[in-house]
Structure formats: structure tokens, C-alpha cells
Scaffold this active site. Structure first.
Site, mmCIF file in Angstrom:
data_model
loop_
_atom_site.group_PDB
_atom_site.id
_atom_site.type_symbol
_atom_site.label_atom_id
_atom_site.label_comp_id
_atom_site.label_asym_id
_atom_site.label_seq_id
_atom_site.Cartn_x
_atom_site.Cartn_y
_atom_site.Cartn_z
ATOM 1 N N SER A 188 0.791 -1.227 0.000
ATOM 2 C CA SER A 188 0.000 0.000 0.000
ATOM 3 C C SER A 188 0.823 1.278 0.000
ATOM 4 C CB SER A 188 -0.946 0.009 1.203
ATOM 5 O OG SER A 188 -0.210 -0.065 2.409
ATOM 6 N N HIS A 216 -5.150 -3.624 -2.685
ATOM 7 C CA HIS A 216 -4.794 -2.637 -3.702
ATOM 8 C C HIS A 216 -4.640 -3.261 -5.085
ATOM 9 C CE1 HIS A 216 -4.137 0.702 -0.874
ATOM 10 N NE2 HIS A 216 -3.814 -0.257 -0.038
ATOM 11 N N LYS A 247 -11.751 0.326 -2.253
ATOM 12 C CA LYS A 247 -10.712 0.921 -3.096
ATOM 13 C C LYS A 247 -11.190 0.867 -4.547
ATOM 14 C CE LYS A 247 -7.109 0.261 0.310
ATOM 15 N NZ LYS A 247 -7.992 -0.080 1.432
#
Length: 394
Positions: A188, A216, A247
Site C-alpha cells: 500500500s 490494492h 478501493k
């Protein structure tokens, strides 16, 4: 005992003196490339909304429809009376999307990590964790009661040493002691990738389990946008696949995907699932819309736009191009105070790129973490490059 208020004030002053003081940053608009902060509009290059779905009409409408039909709250935990159709629909879609037998949704990614690691391992077991793994994975490993060993970031030689030690340690009682390897697929704060194919080979050789956080990566990699595991062809060899819904998928929450046995076990043993009120129906419905959208032609187009912006920024800053592209581009500063100063200078130029400091990253490793989204334009990226050049930030 020290006075409560004076003790807190003293400790806060120590945080300030170290250049580590934090404050909330209210945003008065929806997530977008341009956000409203205070009385200003800022170009936002700090969001994890990689595909620009957080304010997408399909997700917004799904949330509105869920509120109209199921109300604002779930009312109870999933095991009492809180399991509603949006939760079941989300988990069915997640399992199909990830190519697994089943999936389980949690209120947050943090809750997914805490509940899962704590359920799978405990006293007498061993967790082997990449040094740069997210705080939720570190905290979960510590709280589980298992013995924790950390291997140098993406260092396969060091990991093998730790696994060989673990194998010797558990050999006397192999039927009762477990070894769990934990990593992220895209890290991240650095934006680099784990060598998942090698990790899969090592964990299999030493009889360990592997848990990969695709927070991610979900929605961004692989033919079906499942993540790095799919892109490298090892998804079916990873026992526990974790991810977030907040996300690239544009909503909120976390999930675990894997076998039916794994999910059934977590329903019975994951304390952060058992003892939490179910996620609000609107969040689950929006997440389902996000999961479906990323698999469509529209999702593919948004992903192409994201990689175009990444290519433009990397080329303009003369940065290397990794084998797999990445939307996270850290601009290393080092000193915490200097990073705060640079973030303030960027804000004065109209850019929201906060300083990332300890404990999010190691001491002396402060940085400006630039993230790109499909919603950014080429012109906005060019504006960022101009500002970084004028401020001599690279």
C-alpha cells in the site's frame, strides 16, 4: 497516577515534536479528482478510488435502492437477524468474481484481517509476515497469540529461512501446529508487488498456508480483474484471499474468499464477524454494483484510462516502468518534517497529497504517496507534473 488531561497533553506534544502530529482532514464533497476542503478546491492525488467508482451513478443508485428497501441499518449481527439479501448477494457475486467456492463480507478490511488470522491460528502456531505488510495484518498476527516471525520485504531467501525454522519447530507436533505466511499482493505504501508465484512454491514446499491481501489489486489485474494472483495464475493455490471493497470497487467493507470450508469456519470462529453488527445494506449493495461493474466493458475502459494516467506520470517523472503497472507512486522524502512541509507547499499550489509518516511507514522513510485514478484527466496529471517540477519534488 498522572492527571489524565496533562498526561495526554504531554504525549501529544511529544508527537508534535517528532513531526508526527495528525489531524482529521474534512472533505466536503464526493470522492473525485477535484474535492472541496475548507473553502478551497484541491486536485486530489491521494485517493484509493482507483477506478473512480466511489461516486459512480450505478453504485449510488444501488445504495439508494437498498436503503429504500432494507432501511439504513442491519439491526444486528449476521448470526442473529442481520443477514439480509444484499449481504448474501454480495458474497455470491464476490465468490463468482474471485473464482472461489465462497466468500465472506466483513464491515472493514481491518475486521477481515483480525477475524481471519485470529480464527485460523493461535498459541503454538506460527505466522510468517512480510515486513511491509499492512498494520491490520500485523495487529491480527500479534493478537492471535501465534508466534510471529517477520521476513525482509519480498526477500525469498529470508522467507525460506523462516519457513525452514518453522518446519523444524513444528515437526514434533505437526498435526496440531500450523504455519501461516501472510503478505500483500500490492503493497500500500510502496506500490510494489509480491512475488506470489515464488511464495506459493515456498509455502507448498514447507507445508504452510498462504494468506494474500489483494486490497490494492482487486479490480486492477488479471483477465477478470480478480487481482495479482489471477494475473500470475496462482489464485487457486492460495488458501486465503483477502481484499477490500473500498478501493477499486468503490464502496466499503472487506472480504475473505476461498473454500466453502474456510468460509463456514470463519462464520463460526472469526470474532470480528460474529460480534459485529452487519454492514449497512446500502454499503453491501453498492459493493455488489462495483464488483459487477469492474467485470464489464465499462470496467475495462476505466482500467485502461487508469493505466494511461500511470504511464503519463511515470514517463514525465522519468520513473522506471515495473513489469506490472501500479497506481501507487511514492515520492520518497525521508525526513518527517520535510514531508509535511512539501505536502503543505503542494496544498498551496492546489494539490491534496498528504505526507505519509511513521507509524504508517518506518522512521526516516516519510514520503508523498501519489495515487492515480481512472477519473483523472491527462491535463490534471500534467498540472501535477508542473507543480512537482516547480517544487523540485521527485
Amino acid at each position: 497516577m498522572p492527571d489524565f488531561a496533562s498526561d495526554l497533553a504531554s504525549r501529544l506534544e511529544q508527537i508534535r515534536a517528532a513531526g508526527l502530529y495528525r489531524q482529521l482532514r474534512p472533505i466536503a464533497s464526493a470522492q473525485a479528482p477535484i474535492v472541496s476542503a475548507g473553502n478551497r478546491s484541491l486536485l486530489n492525488f491521494s485517493s484509493n478510488d482507483y477506478l473512480g467508482l466511489a461516486n459512480h451513478n450505478l453504485l449510488r443508485q444501488a445504495a439508494v435502492d437498498a436503503v429504500a428497501k432494507f432501511g439504513a441499518g442491519a439491526g444486528a449481527s449476521r448470526l442473529v437477524c442481520g443477514t439480509l439479501p444484499p449481504h448474501e448477494e454480495l458474497e455470491q457475486d464476490l465468490a463468482s468474481f474471485k473464482g472461489t467456492e465462497a466468500a465472506l463480507a466483513f464491515s472493514t478490511g481491518y475486521a477481515a484481517a483480525l477475524g481471519t488470522i485470529g480464527a485460523l491460528v493461535g498459541t503454538g502456531d506460527i505466522v510468517v509476515l512480510d515486513k511491509l505488510s499492512h498494520a491490520c495484518l500485523v495487529d491480527a498476527a500479534r493478537l492471535s497469540g501465534a508466534t510471529l516471525r517477520v521476513f525482509a520485504h519480498n526477500d525469498l531467501t529470508d522467507l525460506e529461512k523462516k519457513l525452514a525454522w518453522a518446519q523444524r519447530t513444528v515437526s514434533a507436533d505437526a498435526e496440531k501446529r500450523r504455519v501461516l505466511v501472510v503478505t500483500e499482493s500490492v503493497f500500500s505504501m510502496d506500490g510494489d508487488h509480491a512475488p506470489l508465484a515464488d511464495l506459493v512454491e515456498l509455502k507448498a514446499r514447507y507445508g504452510a498456508w498462504l494468506m494474500v491481501d489483494e486490497a490494492h489489486a482487486t479490480g486492477l489485474y488479471g483477465p477478470n480483474r480478480r487481482g495479482v494472483a489471477e494475473a500470475l495464475g496462482v489464485g487457486d493455490q492460495i488458501e486465503i484471499q483477502m481484499g477490500t471493497l473500498g478501493k477499486a470497487l468503490g464502496a466499503s467493507g472487506g472480504y475473505i474468499a476461498g473454500s466453502r470450508l474456510l468460509v463456514d469456519f470463519l462464520v463460526n470462529k472469526a470474532r470480528s464477524f460474529i460480534f459485529s453488527t452487519a454492514p449497512v445494506p446500502a454499503a453491501a449493495a453498492a459493493a455488489t454494483a462495483g464488483v459487477r461493474l469492474v467485470q464489464t466493458a465499462v470496467g475495462a475502459q476505466l482500467l485502461a484510462q487508469l493505466w494511461a494516467r500511470v504511464t503519463e506520470l511515470r514517463a514525465a517523472l522519468d520513473l522506471d516502468f515495473p513489469p506490472l503497472p501500479g497506481a501507487i507512486i511514492p515520492l520518497m522524502v525521508g525526513n518527517e518534517g520535510r514531508a509535511v512541509e512539501l505536502a503543505a507547499q503542494l496544498a498551496a499550489h492546489g494539490f491534496l497529497i498528504p505526507a505519509i509518516r511513521y507509524p504508517t511507514v518506518a522512521r526516516g522513510k516519510a514520503r508523498l504517496r501519489v495515487t492515480l485514478t481512472a477519473a483523472h484527466t491527462a491535463e490534471q496529471v500534467a498540472e501535477l507534473v508542473t507543480a512537482l517540477t516547480e517544487l523540485n519534488i521527485r
